[in-house]
Design a protein around this motif. Structure first.
Motif, mmCIF file in Angstrom:
data_model
loop_
_atom_site.group_PDB
_atom_site.id
_atom_site.type_symbol
_atom_site.label_atom_id
_atom_site.label_comp_id
_atom_site.label_asym_id
_atom_site.label_seq_id
_atom_site.Cartn_x
_atom_site.Cartn_y
_atom_site.Cartn_z
ATOM 1 N N LYS A 45 -2.063 -8.574 -1.725
ATOM 2 C CA LYS A 45 -1.106 -8.382 -2.814
ATOM 3 C C LYS A 45 -0.972 -9.677 -3.596
ATOM 4 O O LYS A 45 -1.180 -10.761 -3.041
ATOM 5 N N THR A 82 4.386 -2.480 -5.809
ATOM 6 C CA THR A 82 5.562 -2.548 -4.948
ATOM 7 C C THR A 82 6.703 -3.122 -5.780
ATOM 8 O O THR A 82 6.610 -4.251 -6.276
ATOM 9 N N ARG A 134 11.167 -2.584 -2.715
ATOM 10 C CA ARG A 134 10.113 -2.279 -1.737
ATOM 11 C C ARG A 134 9.556 -0.862 -1.819
ATOM 12 O O ARG A 134 8.735 -0.470 -1.005
ATOM 13 N N THR A 143 7.102 1.942 -3.452
ATOM 14 C CA THR A 143 5.747 1.783 -3.983
ATOM 15 C C THR A 143 5.318 3.009 -4.770
ATOM 16 O O THR A 143 5.849 4.108 -4.595
#
Length: 129
Positions: free
Chosen positions: A62, A90, A94, A96
């Motif tokens: 990420k 994301t 948190r 997604t």
């Protein structure tokens, strides 16, 4: 109206709608400029429009966070099996979601927004969205 005229009218309306959507979906201060993103690459920009990552391959991890948001741009070539860019976003809470971007020239979005303080990754080249 002939079918050619209908296709032209529909095509123009679709392009106008996509341009409007792209302007709405991307952060106002960030714009992924094709001149800044080499052909055949996927590029990631921060909210200031600075390129922070680019590759002809993918990203297994990420990157982020992106204060103020950012933009992902697919400047790939038509290639059966690997011309669309798929990535996970994301959000700061948190949660997604997945985004898939087409290559330039097929009248579909080639640019996607990264939300404020969001992360993206992994990024991969896929056959279709």
């Amino acid at each position: 109206m002939t079918s050619t005229k209908l296709r032209r009218a529909f095509g123009s309306a679709a392009v106008a709608a996509l341009i409007g959507f792209s302007l709405f979906a991307a952060p106002s201060s960030a714009s992924a400029a094709p001149s800044d993103c080499p052909r055949g690459y996927v590029c990631v920009y921060d909210a200031d429009g600075d390129r922070v990552w680019y590759s002809q391959g993918g990203l297994s991890g990420k990157i982020g966070p992106f204060p103020g948001g950012g933009t992902v741009y697919n400047n790939g070539w038509p290639d059966p099996g690997a011309d669309h860019v798929k990535y996970t976003v994301t959000r700061s809470d948190r949660s997604t979601y997945t985004v898939c971007l087409h290559y330039p020239g097929d009248d579909t979005p080639v640019q996607g927004a990264i939300p404020n303080n969001g992360f993206i990754g992994p990024i991969s080249w896929v056959a279709a969205c």
